[in-house]
Every structure is written in structure tokens, then in C-alpha cells.
Design an enzyme around this catalytic site. Structure first.
Site, PDB file in Angstrom:
ATOM      1  N   GLY A  69       0.807  -1.208   0.000  1.00 34.52           N
ATOM      2  CA  GLY A  69       0.000   0.000   0.000  1.00 34.52           C
ATOM      3  C   GLY A  69       0.837   1.253   0.000  1.00 34.52           C
ATOM      4  O   GLY A  69       0.497   2.245  -0.645  1.00 34.52           O
ATOM      5  N   THR A  70       1.961   1.217   0.727  1.00 35.13           N
ATOM      6  CA  THR A  70       2.860   2.377   0.746  1.00 35.13           C
ATOM      7  C   THR A  70       3.426   2.643  -0.641  1.00 35.13           C
ATOM      8  O   THR A  70       3.499   3.799  -1.082  1.00 35.13           O
ATOM      9  CB  THR A  70       3.996   2.138   1.755  1.00 35.13           C
ATOM     10  OG1 THR A  70       3.444   2.099   3.076  1.00 35.13           O
ATOM     11  CG2 THR A  70       5.033   3.237   1.681  1.00 35.13           C
ATOM     12  N   GLN A 177      -7.910   1.671   5.140  1.00 35.33           N
ATOM     13  CA  GLN A 177      -8.681   1.214   6.298  1.00 35.33           C
ATOM     14  C   GLN A 177     -10.134   0.898   5.976  1.00 35.33           C
ATOM     15  O   GLN A 177     -10.768   0.140   6.702  1.00 35.33           O
ATOM     16  CB  GLN A 177      -8.629   2.280   7.397  1.00 35.33           C
ATOM     17  CG  GLN A 177      -7.284   2.413   8.069  1.00 35.33           C
ATOM     18  CD  GLN A 177      -6.866   1.163   8.828  1.00 35.33           C
ATOM     19  OE1 GLN A 177      -7.696   0.387   9.294  1.00 35.33           O
ATOM     20  NE2 GLN A 177      -5.571   0.950   8.938  1.00 35.33           N
ATOM     21  N   SER A 194      -4.363  -1.457   0.623  1.00 38.36           N
ATOM     22  CA  SER A 194      -3.378  -2.466   0.996  1.00 38.36           C
ATOM     23  C   SER A 194      -4.087  -3.730   1.451  1.00 38.36           C
ATOM     24  O   SER A 194      -4.955  -3.680   2.331  1.00 38.36           O
ATOM     25  CB  SER A 194      -2.491  -1.928   2.122  1.00 38.36           C
ATOM     26  OG  SER A 194      -1.434  -2.802   2.400  1.00 38.36           O
ATOM     27  N   ALA A 195      -3.712  -4.876   0.870  1.00 35.83           N
ATOM     28  CA  ALA A 195      -4.459  -6.117   1.081  1.00 35.83           C
ATOM     29  C   ALA A 195      -4.420  -6.608   2.521  1.00 35.83           C
ATOM     30  O   ALA A 195      -5.394  -7.200   3.002  1.00 35.83           O
ATOM     31  CB  ALA A 195      -3.930  -7.195   0.142  1.00 35.83           C
ATOM     32  N   HIS A 196      -3.315  -6.395   3.229  1.00 37.38           N
ATOM     33  CA  HIS A 196      -3.246  -6.964   4.577  1.00 37.38           C
ATOM     34  C   HIS A 196      -4.155  -6.241   5.563  1.00 37.38           C
ATOM     35  O   HIS A 196      -4.343  -6.703   6.688  1.00 37.38           O
ATOM     36  CB  HIS A 196      -1.794  -6.976   5.089  1.00 37.38           C
ATOM     37  CG  HIS A 196      -1.249  -5.642   5.451  1.00 37.38           C
ATOM     38  ND1 HIS A 196      -0.749  -4.751   4.539  1.00 37.38           N
ATOM     39  CD2 HIS A 196      -1.096  -5.041   6.657  1.00 37.38           C
ATOM     40  CE1 HIS A 196      -0.318  -3.674   5.152  1.00 37.38           C
ATOM     41  NE2 HIS A 196      -0.524  -3.815   6.440  1.00 37.38           N
ATOM     42  N   CYS A 320       4.739   7.316  24.365  1.00 33.46           N
ATOM     43  CA  CYS A 320       5.470   6.387  25.213  1.00 33.46           C
ATOM     44  C   CYS A 320       5.712   5.047  24.526  1.00 33.46           C
ATOM     45  O   CYS A 320       6.486   4.233  25.003  1.00 33.46           O
ATOM     46  CB  CYS A 320       4.699   6.156  26.507  1.00 33.46           C
ATOM     47  SG  CYS A 320       4.432   7.642  27.464  1.00 33.46           S
TER      48      CYS A 320
END
Length: 460
Positions: A69-70, A177, A194-196, A320
Site C-alpha cells: 500500500g505504501t 482502512q 493495501s491487502a493486509h 510512550c
């Protein structure tokens, strides 16, 4: 062990596993070749492209598969900016885009271009009118995610797309998303995914470019995927990605109703049982499976470790838990509490009993972490006739500066101030957020020899 981080990577869908194994046997050959093994591979690739295009809502010849996807985001932004370089070199994007979009914008600026970040409200959504105001005569491309990856807020893509079309600016939508839940409405020009994120295998991205959009692929010319995604296609993974996208879409309507109810329970019960919790993101216009909340006086890293020890895998946007020691750019743009941040994103099929157990465990875990940090557990003492105080929290990370503020606010009279010296970036968000939750006045930030001085006036 309940896995509650589907927004990072959804578990592999059973259909994806079946399709992947079958394609390993049938789709290993080069789909560009004319012999029978190549023709068989080409049929599988064409069928996967048609299925994915149908889910996206575009033509098959408008869609290509990339290695992630990136990669799709970077190729889409670079190609659209290059194709419209005669218009100008300005890029518009929201302040809460995925880091892949922000990194592409930074690279564009380093190469001599410019970009404008459109701010968001406290819910995490852009105002369409504000977005339209960021468009300029030299704007070559606009970017807007369909839904936020950290807080789940859905963006007004349809309205922004119409305004972009009116201005003659193509809109790239990062649908990573949301695509598993349904197609993206509106007159968008480019779309990535993005497939994942929907239960397909990792290493498969989608890039759709509508016909008529000026697009010039960057980098060395490639012969595959219309020259927009170089390299040999990972055909088994592509087949599995397309098959799983179709499968999750078939389940989406029913699962959206069920998961939305479970998320609604987390939103209400976490605030009631834990206390001092800020649930962030739009309560209505949101993804059905995702909820994010921040717990006051809590170290986010410790909280996540403790939840993991109890068997729950969740994520966080707290500084954090970040190697950069800075709060999430999404939470920062929204101006909400960042300390003790927890993101719960439920995968398809999440059992109701797992959510119930999470809500049983959560209050005790938060209370234990607060106790370790010495957080205040009762109302502040009666006001004393003391002068304004200065709290030195330099060199101490979130949430300690806020805890120290809470401990001493009752030691100054109403109308007096407490100044917190802190060099943790999260304090810039969390001290004002604490003031809003505690109905105290945040006076502002002042320069200091080290870090910053955050001034709070006691009102009650």
C-alpha cells in the site's frame, strides 16, 4: 489470545489462504508469456484485476497491483504530481494522513515543491470548506484518506471530492482502512489500498487511476502493470488478495452491525469503569470496528505490555510507545489527550466474550499502572493560601508531568497558577487536555531555559 489490532494487519482470511495455496500451484508462470502456463497465469491475473476493480468501483484497466500500500501511495502521488507539473507543484493533504502520504509530501518539498496540511477538528475530520480553502491555482494534487487509521473517523470524501473536481484538482484517496467495508463514494481521481488491512496477504497494494487523470509514472520505465508498478507480479498473493476482498465484502454488512455494537460497548464501558478516560474520534461517523481512548495518568507502553500479559493485543498512538518519543501526529492534530492511548480494532469474527473479558480486565490494569506511577486517586485537598507554584518535570516523560500537575493543583488558591516545566513533546498536548477534563484554565505555553513552561490557572 484475542487479537485486537486489525487496523495494523488483519488476520489472513480463510478464503485468502485457500486462494493462495491454489494459485501457488496454478499461477507460478510468467503471465506475459504465450505458452499454456503463461496463459493460465494471465487468466488468473485478469480475473483478480476484474474482482478488485469491481470492489473499488473502477474499470479493470484503471487498476494496477503494487508490492504494498505504501508503494501504491508513493507511486500515485509522484505520478499525479509529475503528470500535472505544468499546473504547479503544490500538494494539499489533511493533517491526519497516513505516514506514507506525509513522507511523500516531505520528499516533494525537499525536491522543490510545496504542500499545505489542512487542519482537523477534535473529532479528527476535516471541514470540507477548509479543505477547499487550501486549494490554489498551482495545486497539482489533493490527498484525503477515507477513514483514519488511528481513531477510525471517516472523512467527508464525497464532499471534498466534489470541491476538488470543481477546482479542477484530482483527489487521491487512501482507502486502506475502509475498502474492506465498502467502496469509496464520490468523484475521486486516484485510490490506493493495501491487502493486509482486509485479511489478504501482506505485500499487495492497489493503485487505481481514473481515465482522464494526467499521470506520468516516475522512475525507470517498466513493462508490467501499465508501467506503474515495476517488477514481476506476485501472482499467488494478488489472487489471494482479490479473493479475500470479495469475501470480506460479502460479510461486511452483517459484521459491521455486530462489531459496531461491540465497539459501542467499549466506548461507553471504558469511560464508566476506568474513569479519567477520553474516547477520541467521531462517535457516529466512524469505522465499525475501531475505537481509541486515552487514559489519564497512564504510561502507554506499560499499559500495552500489561494488556498483552493478560492476553490482549492492542495498539497505541502514545508517544510512550514510539521510538520517536513524540505523540502520534494524528492525536497531535486533533488536540486530544495522548498519554495512555489505546487503539482497539476488532477483526472479523471477534467473539463477544473476548470483548467482555477485555472490559473486565481493563479497569484493574489501568488502576495498577496508575498506582505504580503515583497518580492521584482522590480529589485534591482543600485550597491553601499558597503562592503560585512551579513544577519541575524536566527530563521526565509522559504522563509524569501531568501527574505532578494533578498532585499540586490543590495547593494553590483558586485563581492562582501552576507552571509545569517540561521538555517532553507530549506535554504540549496532554496538559491542555487535562485542563479540559478537569475544568481548569490552560493559560498557555511560555519559553523556558530548557523545554517549555506550561501555565495552568486553578478555577475550582
Amino acid at each position: 489470545m484475542p487479537y485486537f489490532d486489525a487496523a495494523s494487519a488483519a488476520p489472513l482470511h480463510p478464503v485468502a489462504r485457500q486462494a493462495l495455496l491454489a494459485a501457488l500451484d496454478e499461477g507460478w508462470a510468467d503471465p506475459a508469456r504465450l505458452y499454456r502456463e503463461g496463459r493460465r497465469a494471465r487468466l488468473l491475473l485478469d480475473a483478480a484485476r476484474e474482482a478488485a476493480a469491481d470492489a473499488v468501483g473502477c474499470r479493470p484497466d484503471e487498476l494496477v497491483f503494487s508490492s504494498s500500500g505504501t508503494t501504491a501511495v508513493h507511486a500515485g502521488i509522484a505520478g499525479a504530481l509529475s503528470g500535472r507539473r505544468r499546473v504547479g507543484r503544490h500538494l494539499a493533504l489533511s493533517a491526519v494522513e497516513h505516514s506514507s502520504v506525509l513522507h511523500a509530501a516531505a520528499a516533494h518539498e525537499a525536491a522543490g515543491g510545496s504542500f499545505t496540511e489542512v487542519p482537523v477538528g477534535r473529532s479528527g475530520a476535516v471541514d470540507p470548506a477548509a479543505y477547499a480553502g487550501a486549494l490554489r491555482p498551482d495545486t497539482a494534487l489533493a490527498c484525503l484518506q477515507s477513514a483514519n487509521h488511528e481513531v477510525g473517523t471517516e472523512q467527508p470524501v464525497e464532499e471534498v471530492a466534489a470541491l476538488c473536481a470543481e477546482a479542477g484538482v484530482p483527489l487521491l484517496v487512501d482507502a486502506a482502512q475502509s475498502l474492506g467495508w465498502g467502496p469509496v463514494a464520490g468523484r475521486w481521481s486516484l485510490l490506493t489500498a493495501s491487502a493486509h488491512k482486509w485479511g489478504g496477504p501482506a505485500g499487495v497494494g492497489l493503485l487505481a487511476v481514473r481515465k482522464g487523470v494526467r499521470f506520468a509514472p516516475q522512475g525507470p520505465a517498466g513493462e508490467r502493470e501499465s508501467g506503474r508498478a515495476p517488477g514481476f507480479e506476485n501472482l499467488p498473493a494478488i489472487v489471494a488478495a482479490a479473493a479475500s476482498l470479495r469475501a470480506v465484502r460479502d460479510e461486511a454488512a452483517a459484521e459491521a452491525v455486530r462489531l459496531r455494537a461491540l465497539v459501542g460497548r467499549i466506548r461507553s464501558v471504558a469511560a464508566e469503569r476506568v474513569g479519567d478516560v477520553e474516547v477520541v474520534g467521531d462517535p457516529e461517523r466512524r469505522l465499525p470496528h475501531l475505537v481509541t481512548f486515552s487514559c489519564l495518568y497512564v504510561d502507554g507502553e506499560t499499559l500495552l505490555h500489561e494488556l498483552d500479559r493478560h492476553g490482549f493485543s492492542v495498539s497505541s498512538g502514545s508517544s510512550c510507545t514510539s521510538s520517536t518519543l513524540e505523540p502520534s501526529h494524528v492525536l497531535k492534530a486533533m488536540g486530544v489527550l495522548s498519554e495512555g492511548n489505546v487503539r482497539v480494532s476488532l477483526p472479523l469474527g471477534t467473539a463477544e466474550a473476548d470483548v467482555d473479558r477485555f472490559l473486565e480486565v481493563l479497569p484493574g490494569v489501568v488502576a495498577e499502572v496508575r498506582e505504580r506511577l503515583g497518580a492521584p486517586v482522590s480529589a485534591p485537598p482543600s485550597p491553601a493560601p499558597a503562592a503560585s507554584l512551579v513544577v519541575d518535570a524536566l527530563g521526565r516523560r509522559c504522563p509524569i508531568p501531568v501527574i505532578e500537575l494533578a498532585k499540586v493543583i490543590g495547593e494553590v488558591p483558586v485563581g492562582a497558577t501552576v507552571t509545569v516545566l517540561a521538555d517532553d513533546e507530549a506535554a504540549r498536548l496532554d496538559i491542555p487536555a487535562w485542563c479540559e477534563m478537569r475544568e481548569q484554565e490552560y493559560v498557555g505555553e511560555e519559553p523556558a531555559d530548557r523545554g517549555s513552561a506550561y501555565v495552568v490557572r486553578r478555577l475550582s
